[in-house]
Design a protein around this motif. Structure first.
Motif, PDB file in Angstrom:
ATOM      1  N   ARG A   1       0.810  -1.222   0.000  1.00 50.22           N
ATOM      2  CA  ARG A   1       0.000   0.000   0.000  1.00 50.22           C
ATOM      3  C   ARG A   1       0.840   1.268   0.000  1.00 50.22           C
ATOM      4  N   CYS A   2       1.959   1.293   0.703  1.00 50.01           N
ATOM      5  CA  CYS A   2       2.814   2.485   0.641  1.00 50.01           C
ATOM      6  C   CYS A   2       3.388   2.644  -0.764  1.00 50.01           C
ATOM      7  N   SER A   3       3.801   1.521  -1.380  1.00 51.25           N
ATOM      8  CA  SER A   3       4.326   1.575  -2.746  1.00 51.25           C
ATOM      9  C   SER A   3       3.280   2.103  -3.718  1.00 51.25           C
ATOM     10  N   TYR A   4       2.039   1.663  -3.531  1.00 52.29           N
ATOM     11  CA  TYR A   4       0.952   2.152  -4.379  1.00 52.29           C
ATOM     12  C   TYR A   4       0.780   3.655  -4.202  1.00 52.29           C
ATOM     13  N   ALA A   5       0.837   4.123  -2.949  1.00 49.31           N
ATOM     14  CA  ALA A   5       0.722   5.557  -2.679  1.00 49.31           C
ATOM     15  C   ALA A   5       1.870   6.325  -3.326  1.00 49.31           C
ATOM     16  N   VAL A   6       3.070   5.760  -3.271  1.00 51.54           N
ATOM     17  CA  VAL A   6       4.225   6.409  -3.897  1.00 51.54           C
ATOM     18  C   VAL A   6       4.037   6.502  -5.401  1.00 51.54           C
ATOM     19  N   ARG A   7       3.607   5.398  -6.031  1.00 51.60           N
ATOM     20  CA  ARG A   7       3.421   5.431  -7.476  1.00 51.60           C
ATOM     21  C   ARG A   7       2.335   6.430  -7.864  1.00 51.60           C
ATOM     22  N   PHE A   8       1.253   6.477  -7.102  1.00 50.66           N
ATOM     23  CA  PHE A   8       0.190   7.456  -7.340  1.00 50.66           C
ATOM     24  C   PHE A   8       0.770   8.872  -7.256  1.00 50.66           C
ATOM     25  N   ALA A   9       1.613   9.106  -6.244  1.00 55.27           N
ATOM     26  CA  ALA A   9       2.226  10.424  -6.055  1.00 55.27           C
ATOM     27  C   ALA A   9       3.226  10.741  -7.160  1.00 55.27           C
ATOM     28  N   GLN A  10       3.976   9.746  -7.617  1.00 58.96           N
ATOM     29  CA  GLN A  10       4.935   9.971  -8.695  1.00 58.96           C
ATOM     30  C   GLN A  10       4.227  10.437  -9.966  1.00 58.96           C
ATOM     31  N   VAL A  11       3.103   9.815 -10.263  1.00 58.14           N
ATOM     32  CA  VAL A  11       2.342  10.208 -11.448  1.00 58.14           C
ATOM     33  C   VAL A  11       1.773  11.609 -11.274  1.00 58.14           C
ATOM     34  N   ALA A  12       1.172  11.868 -10.121  1.00 55.66           N
ATOM     35  CA  ALA A  12       0.585  13.183  -9.862  1.00 55.66           C
ATOM     36  C   ALA A  12       1.655  14.272  -9.929  1.00 55.66           C
ATOM     37  N   ASP A  13       2.825  13.990  -9.387  1.00 53.04           N
ATOM     38  CA  ASP A  13       3.913  14.961  -9.412  1.00 53.04           C
ATOM     39  C   ASP A  13       4.397  15.216 -10.835  1.00 53.04           C
ATOM     40  N   LYS A  14       4.578  14.156 -11.607  1.00 54.32           N
ATOM     41  CA  LYS A  14       5.075  14.300 -12.978  1.00 54.32           C
ATOM     42  C   LYS A  14       4.132  15.144 -13.827  1.00 54.32           C
ATOM     43  N   TYR A  15       2.832  14.942 -13.646  1.00 57.53           N
ATOM     44  CA  TYR A  15       1.848  15.625 -14.489  1.00 57.53           C
ATOM     45  C   TYR A  15       1.237  16.852 -13.814  1.00 57.53           C
ATOM     46  N   GLU A  16       1.832  17.271 -12.687  1.00 57.80           N
ATOM     47  CA  GLU A  16       1.370  18.452 -11.955  1.00 57.80           C
ATOM     48  C   GLU A  16      -0.122  18.373 -11.704  1.00 57.80           C
ATOM     49  N   LEU A  17      -0.541  17.212 -11.214  1.00 56.34           N
ATOM     50  CA  LEU A  17      -1.946  16.921 -10.996  1.00 56.34           C
ATOM     51  C   LEU A  17      -2.232  16.967  -9.499  1.00 56.34           C
TER      52      LEU A  17
ATOM     53  N   THR B   1      -7.036  14.945  -3.962  1.00 55.44           N
ATOM     54  CA  THR B   1      -7.945  15.460  -2.939  1.00 55.44           C
ATOM     55  C   THR B   1      -7.254  15.429  -1.575  1.00 55.44           C
ATOM     56  N   THR B   2      -7.740  16.242  -0.670  1.00 56.80           N
ATOM     57  CA  THR B   2      -7.184  16.270   0.684  1.00 56.80           C
ATOM     58  C   THR B   2      -7.286  14.902   1.347  1.00 56.80           C
ATOM     59  N   ALA B   3      -8.415  14.225   1.153  1.00 53.84           N
ATOM     60  CA  ALA B   3      -8.601  12.894   1.741  1.00 53.84           C
ATOM     61  C   ALA B   3      -7.634  11.885   1.146  1.00 53.84           C
ATOM     62  N   ASP B   4      -7.407  11.964  -0.156  1.00 54.15           N
ATOM     63  CA  ASP B   4      -6.464  11.045  -0.798  1.00 54.15           C
ATOM     64  C   ASP B   4      -5.044  11.275  -0.290  1.00 54.15           C
ATOM     65  N   LYS B   5      -4.658  12.531  -0.166  1.00 48.57           N
ATOM     66  CA  LYS B   5      -3.315  12.841   0.322  1.00 48.57           C
ATOM     67  C   LYS B   5      -3.121  12.333   1.750  1.00 48.57           C
TER      68      LYS B   5
ATOM     69  N   LEU C   1      -0.332   9.477   2.902  1.00 49.84           N
ATOM     70  CA  LEU C   1       0.641   9.683   3.971  1.00 49.84           C
ATOM     71  C   LEU C   1       0.519   8.609   5.046  1.00 49.84           C
ATOM     72  N   LYS C   2      -0.704   8.245   5.373  1.00 52.70           N
ATOM     73  CA  LYS C   2      -0.935   7.232   6.407  1.00 52.70           C
ATOM     74  C   LYS C   2      -0.322   5.897   6.032  1.00 52.70           C
ATOM     75  N   GLN C   3      -0.383   5.542   4.753  1.00 50.30           N
ATOM     76  CA  GLN C   3       0.133   4.240   4.315  1.00 50.30           C
ATOM     77  C   GLN C   3       1.657   4.160   4.448  1.00 50.30           C
ATOM     78  N   CYS C   4       2.313   5.296   4.476  1.00 46.46           N
ATOM     79  CA  CYS C   4       3.779   5.307   4.540  1.00 46.46           C
ATOM     80  C   CYS C   4       4.308   5.761   5.891  1.00 46.46           C
ATOM     81  N   GLU C   5       3.489   5.673   6.919  1.00 47.17           N
ATOM     82  CA  GLU C   5       3.926   6.123   8.247  1.00 47.17           C
ATOM     83  C   GLU C   5       4.948   5.199   8.879  1.00 47.17           C
ATOM     84  N   GLY C   6       4.917   3.913   8.525  1.00 45.80           N
ATOM     85  CA  GLY C   6       5.900   2.983   9.064  1.00 45.80           C
ATOM     86  C   GLY C   6       5.464   2.404  10.388  1.00 45.80           C
TER      87      GLY C   6
END
Length: 265
Positions: free
Chosen positions: A233-249, A252-256, A260-265
């Motif tokens: 799940r953290c990897s999925y969140a990272v990939r989602f973020a990588q795409v959003a970052d690349k395309y300046e997309l 939502t606040t809830a998605d963000k 973050l929660k998935q990568c808390e460790g």
């Protein structure tokens, strides 16, 4: 400056033949079982080397363009901190209406002619490029080095190994990590057609996964859907973020918050 001295033609021919033998190259055999030069397993296109033996791949933080196979866990505290920093930089906004959304606004499905993305214009459609990239023991239609007819796939979303055959094509589907409808509602409706085609065919935004998992996801963001496999799940969140970052997309606040929660460790 050194002077270039060409080899005699006879020497050049011998060297070329030897190089082909060393590389395992040879003429395509008509009716070969896999329709491919040099064996039954393709590995990633463009000489990037074979897939990981178990198909699981590494952390998306070490694969920022998506051209390596698999999607492995983010497993160290340092990597989780890097993941949270990536996600924290994403901008947010509310999800807009779906009015006017059409899949064709992102080009026809699996087009090979999207500009500015890896593996484009290589003579093979995006779907088959993804199957070749992520699959193991890949076999091709006779006479083709593009059309995949069977393979083994490790699905990161479910943690399952899938023995896939083209006769049951829907058992493996290509997921847009950031769904096209989601992107439309978050600003892609105002993009150029060229940029939308890039998003739809960029290997960074694409993963072959179990068809049922992809169907369950639909156009959800991370706040509404996460892979059943909790380890990824953290990897999925990272990939989602990588795409959003690349395309300046924006997301939502809830998605963000969920990412973050998935990568808390």
């Amino acid at each position: 400056m050194a002077t270039y001295m060409p080899f005699p033609r006879s020497v050049t021919a011998v060297l070329a033949a030897a190089g082909m033998l060393l590389a395992g190259c040879g003429p395509l055999q008509d009716g070969a079982p896999d329709g491919h030069r040099g064996g039954t397993s393709a590995g990633p296109p463009d000489g990037r080397g074979p897939a990981a033996p178990d198909g699981r791949g590494g952390s998306p933080l070490q694969n920022p363009d998506g051209t390596k196979p698999g999607l492995g866990p983010v497993s160290t505290d340092a990597d989780r901190a890097e993941a949270r920093a990536l996600i924290a930089d994403l901008s947010t906004r509310g999800r807009g209406p779906k009015t006017g959304y059409d899949r064709d606004a992102f080009g026809y499905a699996w087009m090979d002619t999207a500009d500015g993305v890896p593996l484009a214009r290589n003579g093979c459609d995006t779907r088959n490029d993804l199957l070749k990239l992520h699959g193991r023991n890949v076999r091709f239609r006779a006479g083709s080095d593009c059309v995949v007819v069977s393979m083994d796939l490790y699905d990161p979303y479910t943690g399952k190994d899938i023995a896939w055959k083209k006769a049951k094509a829907a058992e493996v589907q290509i997921d847009h990590v950031v769904p096209l409808s989601y992107s439309w509602q978050m600003g892609a409706a105002r993009w150029t057609e060229s940029k939308r085609k890039q998003l739809a065919n960029d290997v960074l935004n694409l993963l072959p996964v179990e068809g049922r998992a992809n169907s369950a996801k639909r156009d959800s963001g991370p706040a509404s859907w996460l892979p059943p496999n909790k380890k990824i799940r953290c990897s999925y969140a990272v990939r989602f973020a990588q795409v959003a970052d690349k395309y300046e997309l924006p997301v939502t606040t809830a998605d963000k918050a969920m990412m973050l929660k998935q990568c808390e460790g």
